[in-house]
Each structure stands twice: as structure tokens, then as C-alpha cells.
Design a protein around this motif. Structure first.
Motif, short mmCIF file in Angstrom:
data_model
loop_
_atom_site.label_atom_id
_atom_site.label_comp_id
_atom_site.label_asym_id
_atom_site.label_seq_id
_atom_site.Cartn_x
_atom_site.Cartn_y
_atom_site.Cartn_z
N LYS A 9 7.39 8.80 -11.74
CA LYS A 9 7.51 8.21 -10.41
C LYS A 9 7.36 9.24 -9.29
CE LYS A 9 11.12 5.57 -11.45
NZ LYS A 9 12.33 4.80 -11.35
N SER A 10 7.81 10.48 -9.53
CA SER A 10 7.76 11.48 -8.45
C SER A 10 6.44 12.26 -8.50
CB SER A 10 8.93 12.45 -8.58
OG SER A 10 8.75 13.29 -9.69
N THR A 11 6.11 12.88 -7.37
CA THR A 11 4.87 13.67 -7.30
C THR A 11 4.94 14.83 -8.28
OG1 THR A 11 5.84 14.87 -5.45
CG2 THR A 11 4.28 13.14 -4.91
N ILE A 12 6.12 15.46 -8.38
CA ILE A 12 6.25 16.61 -9.27
C ILE A 12 6.12 16.16 -10.72
CG2 ILE A 12 7.82 18.42 -10.07
CD1 ILE A 12 8.95 18.57 -7.24
N GLY A 13 6.67 14.99 -11.03
CA GLY A 13 6.56 14.45 -12.38
C GLY A 13 5.11 14.18 -12.76
N LYS A 15 2.60 15.71 -11.59
CA LYS A 15 1.97 17.01 -11.80
C LYS A 15 2.35 17.60 -13.15
CE LYS A 15 2.11 20.02 -8.54
NZ LYS A 15 0.82 20.63 -8.86
N ARG A 88 -2.66 10.68 -2.26
CA ARG A 88 -1.47 11.00 -1.46
C ARG A 88 -1.72 12.22 -0.57
NH1 ARG A 88 4.14 9.84 -2.19
NH2 ARG A 88 4.45 11.68 -0.90
N ASN A 89 -2.36 13.24 -1.16
CA ASN A 89 -2.58 14.48 -0.42
C ASN A 89 -3.48 14.26 0.78
OD1 ASN A 89 -1.02 15.69 -2.33
ND2 ASN A 89 -2.70 16.71 -3.40
N ALA A 91 -3.80 11.42 2.37
CA ALA A 91 -3.08 10.59 3.32
C ALA A 91 -2.01 11.38 4.09
CB ALA A 91 -2.42 9.42 2.59
N ALA A 92 -1.60 12.52 3.52
CA ALA A 92 -0.52 13.30 4.14
C ALA A 92 -0.96 14.00 5.43
CB ALA A 92 0.02 14.33 3.16
N ARG A 93 -2.29 14.12 5.65
CA ARG A 93 -2.77 14.69 6.91
C ARG A 93 -3.85 13.79 7.47
NH1 ARG A 93 -3.33 20.42 6.31
NH2 ARG A 93 -1.19 20.49 7.05
N PRO A 94 -3.44 12.66 8.10
CA PRO A 94 -4.45 11.71 8.60
C PRO A 94 -5.27 12.26 9.76
CG PRO A 94 -2.22 10.98 9.17
CD PRO A 94 -2.07 12.19 8.32
N VAL A 95 -4.67 13.14 10.56
CA VAL A 95 -5.40 13.76 11.67
C VAL A 95 -5.65 15.22 11.31
CG1 VAL A 95 -5.39 14.31 14.14
CG2 VAL A 95 -4.25 12.23 13.32
N ASP B 207 9.01 12.85 -1.06
CA ASP B 207 7.90 11.95 -1.36
C ASP B 207 7.88 10.76 -0.40
OD1 ASP B 207 7.08 13.55 -3.41
OD2 ASP B 207 7.90 12.32 -5.02
N GLY B 210 6.21 11.01 3.05
CA GLY B 210 4.75 11.02 3.14
C GLY B 210 4.11 12.40 3.14
#
Lengths: 242, 250
Positions: A9-13, A15, A88-89, A91-95, B207, B210
Motif C-alpha cells: 500500500k505504501s510507496t516505500i513498500g 519500491k 505518482r512521481n 503528479a507530485a510536481r504538476p507545475v 504519501d 501527494g
């Protein structure tokens, strides 16, 4: 299994799953490349090696399928994690930075990770169709009389085509870059970044890509230029399709 | 000495921003970067125009309030620096200096160069503390801690939460910040009772805010004003994996 799903469920998981599946594939690629070097031992030795794998290492034919399913699961998990995380990565910097952002620490291999991954997926599909299944029944891309009994001829004729050979060379350069950053990242993701683990991490990060890409290029270029890979015993049953 | 400034102007989180040019701004090499912005604002106010909004507090490089991306670098050129400790002597006469805010979905622009970093506060609130009986301070060294471990915990604890790691990361990831905050507690005996709960809660919050994930470019480490290393990210990863696979959470 509960632990696996809670981790996933987590990003680290995700990875960690990417790192684990990646390391299994790295181990397999190293063995596969070492096996490929047997092409220089000649047709009989190479075909005996291919037959050993086909027979499930002379132990149990089902072992071959166990290995294939394990690897396929690793490929699937690796891609599943990559798609989720890279989305996700982004989306984390839309601008984006209007004036640009400078890099100081990263490497070309790290920046090309996703691109190399896409190249490797295409390569994997082609490679399996080309030399495992044998669907290209012509003498251009693949040995026309593709035979599971003569893996040596399939390889030498198939990769000997300059265009096909060039694709193998490029894909294996991408593989080297992917493994360079991938191995380093796997150690970091699994939390193995300290004085105890770093010598091993540094050695593998450097030498695994050198070995795999070096071996692949050696085999591909030898097939393309016909050096060291002569077909010693011509297969008399082979008849040209045209 | 004169410099040409390109400063990002944005009225609010929802409005579209753009660069405003300030050509031939008269500066002296001894000036700090924020003093230069103060002078720009003084001139703007004298003309009855809106001043450039930016965060600052201690101006000693220890509070973590200030920060902007200068010519593509968080906190500007040079290592181990904060924006307030950057001086005009780092630039040449006639240079064009581009200044824009941290860019991350989790750090929305409030106005001009100021971003909302409360996502960091919420990560801390999720678990970046210890629950212990308070009261008078315990005697020094009543809990013995080895020198190396104390040093490592201190290295993590130097994080000032400025957000440069997020700004520098290609993925706008907050892994360096979160790992520092997890590690400065997780390395010490006082942090052990909640160690695995803490790492799960803080990562879940990270997480949820975002932020992106870590792809091991190490740009955060290069940008960190306190030079906190990515080894703490490895520690965070190890603790999260242990928490899940060992079922160590409460």
C-alpha cells in the motif's frame, strides 16, 4: 500475505517489491549471460546446455516452468510497481520549474531508468518470440528452420542479422544502465546502506552491468561478424524456405 | 555591481504566475540575498506597487523559513547553504538571477515565492514525537548512548524542515525530510517504544500529502543546507519494511 499487502500500500513498500523482484531478475540475468558465453565453446556444448535447461536441469521438466512463472511474476510485479510509482512521481510536481532545475548528484543511468525499462520490456517480448518461441519463420530475422534442438544455430543465425544484432546491442546497453542504477537503488530501498553493505553494493553496481552488457555485446557482435561462432556441424536436414 | 532579476510573481494558489523582470538592480557583494529582496521591495513600495512575498525569519540559516529556487538550485549556488546565508558575492556583475518558489503539489504557492509547507507539519503530527512522562529534565547521561549513535541522531536532528529536499528532488519527494525526522527519534532509546508505529504513520501521511517517491537521484542530499545524507532514507526504508514484515506495529 497480509504483510505483503500492507507493504504494497505504501510507496516505500512498492519500491521494496520493485527491489526484490529486480534482484531476482538480476541474479537470473547473470546466470543467463554466463550460459550465453558457452556459444564460444561450440555448437555441441551450447546445444547440450540449452537441452539441460529445456529438460528442467535434467531433474524435472516442470522446473523449467516453475522458473518461467517465477520470472514472469517478477516482471509483472516490477512493472506494476513502476507504473504506480512513476505516475505518482509525475503528479507530485504538476507545475514544472519555469527557469529549470539543475542536477548535481544524479547519473544518466538514474535519469534514463524508466526509458530503459520500456526498451527492456520491448526487448524481452521480442527476444522471447525470437529465440524461445521462434515465430519469425524467415531467414532474415530468424533462422528459417528454427528448432529447439539447435539453439546454437537459432542464436548465431538470428542475432547475426545486422538489424536484429544492432537491436540486441542497444537493448543490452540499456540493460547495463538499468542494472547500474537498479542494483544501487535496490540496496538503498531494502535499507542496506552502511559500512557493512556498501562494499558489496559498490562492487555489484559496477561489475554486474559490466559483465552482463559485456557478455551480451561479445555474443551479439560475434554473431553479427561471424567471429568465433562458426557452425561446426552443418545441419543437413535444413532446407532453405526460398 | 548590477544584477538582472527575474522573480516569480503569483497572486494566489489558484492564479497563474509569471516572471517579473527587474533589470539593473544595484547591489553590493556583501549583501545577503534576502537583503537584496528587501531593497527590491522597498523600491516597489516607494512606487506604490505590491512587494514580493517571501518567507524569512532568523536570517541566520537555522530556522528553515526562507527558501527559493535560484538559477535552478534550491537556496541558490553552493553547498550547505540557506537562502538567507547566500550573498551577492556568489554572483558576477551583470548576472541574470532567476528566482522562483519550491515546486511541489504538496507545497502550493501561497503568493510569489512563499509556499505552504504545512504538509511537513502534518507528517510530524502523524508520529514525529515521543510519548513520555514529562516533568523535570532528566540528568544528563542518565541514559547512556554511544558517541557514534548520538552523533548520527544529531546529524538527523539538524533538519530545519526548509523543504529544499522536496524542491531539489526530480519527483518532489519528501523522503529525506521524513527519514531525518524518523531517524533522530528511532536512533535513540527514547524513540524505541513507538518506533515502528511512527515510521508507518509518518510514511502514510507523507504519501497522503501527494509527495513523490524516492528514485535515488540523491539530489536532496546535494541541496540540503544541513548536508543530511540519503543513508537516513535507507534507514527509513529498513524500518518500514521491518514494521510490516515483522508485524512490529502496535
Amino acid at each position: 500475505m497480509t504483510a505483503f499487502f500492507s507493504l504494497a500500500k505504501s510507496t516505500i513498500g512498492k519500491k521494496a517489491i520493485m527491489a526484490g523482484s529486480g534482484l531476482i531478475m538480476v541474479g537470473w540475468i547473470v546466470l543467463h549471460m554466463a550460459g550465453n558465453l558457452l556459444v564460444f565453446a561450440g555448437q555441441d556444448h551450447f546445444n547440450a546446455y540449452a537441452e539441460m535447461i529445456q529438460s528442467g536441469f535434467h531433474i524435472e521438466p516442470a522446473l523449467l516452468w516453475a522458473m518461467r512463472i517465477t520470472l514472469l511474476a517478477c516482471v509483472g510485479l516490477h512493472i506494476w510497481a513502476a507504473v504506480g510509482l512513476s505516475g505518482r512521481n509525475r503528479a507530485a510536481r504538476p507545475v514544472a520549474y519555469a527557469g529549470g532545475r539543475k542536477n548535481h548528484a544524479t547519473s544518466y543511468a538514474a535519469e534514463f531508468m524508466l526509458g530503459a525499462g520500456v526498451v527492456l520490456l520491448l526487448y524481452l517480448v521480442f527476444h522471447l518470440l525470437h529465440l524461445t518461441v521462434g515465430v519469425f519463420s524467415d531467414d532474415v530475422v530468424q533462422h528459417a528452420a528454427f528448432s529447439k534442438k539447435d539453439a546454437y544455430r537459432n542464436l548465431v543465425v538470428g542475432v547475426g542479422n545486422p538489424v536484429v544484432g544492432a537491436f540486441y546491442v542497444l537493448a543490452n546497453l540499456a540493460l547495463g544502465m538499468h542494472l547500474h542504477h537498479g542494483i544501487k537503488s535496490a540496496f538503498q530501498t531494502l535499507g542496506l546502506n552502511d559500512d557493512r553493505w556498501n562494499p558489496l553494493k559498490d562492487a555489484l553496481t559496477r561489475w554486474v552491468p559490466v559483465f552482463t552488457t559485456g557478455a551480451a555485446l561479445l555474443v551479439a557482435l560475434s554473431c553479427m561478424f561471424g567471429v568465433g561462432v562458426l557452425i561446426e556441424a552443418p545441419d543437413l536436414s535444413w532446407t532453405p524456405s526460398h | 555591481m548590477k544584477v538582472n532579476l527575474r522573480i516569480w510573481r503569483q497572486k494566489g494558489p489558484e492564479s497563474a504566475g509569471s516572471f517579473q523582470d527587474f533589470p539593473n538592480v544595484e547591489v553590493v557583494p556583501e549583501m545577503s540575498f534576502l537583503e537584496m529582496l528587501d531593497e527590491v521591495n522597498r523600491a516597489l513600495e516607494a512606487k506604490g506597487q505590491e512587494a514580493v512575498t517571501f518567507d524569512s525569519d532568523c536570517r541566520e540559516g537555522i530556522c528553515g523559513s526562507c527558501g527559493a529556487v535560484v538559477n535552478g538550485d534550491p537556496h541558490g549556488p553552493g553547498k550547505a547553504n540557506t537562502l538567507c546565508q547566500l550573498h551577492l558575492r556568489s554572483f558576477q556583475d551583470g548576472d541574470t538571477i532567476t528566482i522562483e518558489p519550491w515546486r511541489a503539489k504538496a507545497f502550493p504557492v501561497v503568493r510569489d515565492l512563499m509556499v505552504d509547507r504545512s504538509a511537513f507539519d502534518r507528517i510530524i503530527q502523524a508520529g514525529g514525537y515521543i510519548t513520555a512522562r514529562t516533568g523535570s529534565a532528566p540528568d544528563a547521561n542518565s541514559v547512556p548512548i554511544g558517541k557514534e549513535r548520538a552523533d548520527e541522531a544529531m546529524e538527523a536532528a539538524t533538519c530545519i524542515g526548509c523543504g529544499a529536499c522536496v524542491a531539489a528532488c526530480p519527483n518532489a519527494s519528501a523522503m529525506l525530510f521524513t527519514s531525518a525526522k524518523v531517524s533522530h527519534l528511532g536512533l535513540l532509546p527514547q524513540g524505541q517504544p513507538q518506533r515502528f508505529d511512527r515510521v508507518q504513520k509518518m510514511v502514510d501521511q507523507m504519501d497522503a500529502e501527494g509527495f513523490g517517491g524516492c528514485t535515488n537521484h540523491s539530489e536532496c542530499e546535494a541541496a540540503c543546507p544541513k548536508e543530511i545524507g540519503v543513508k537516513f532514507i535507507a534507514r527509513l526504508n529498513a524500518d518500514l519494511i521491518k514494521a510490516n514484515l515483522g508485524n512490529l506495529r502496535k
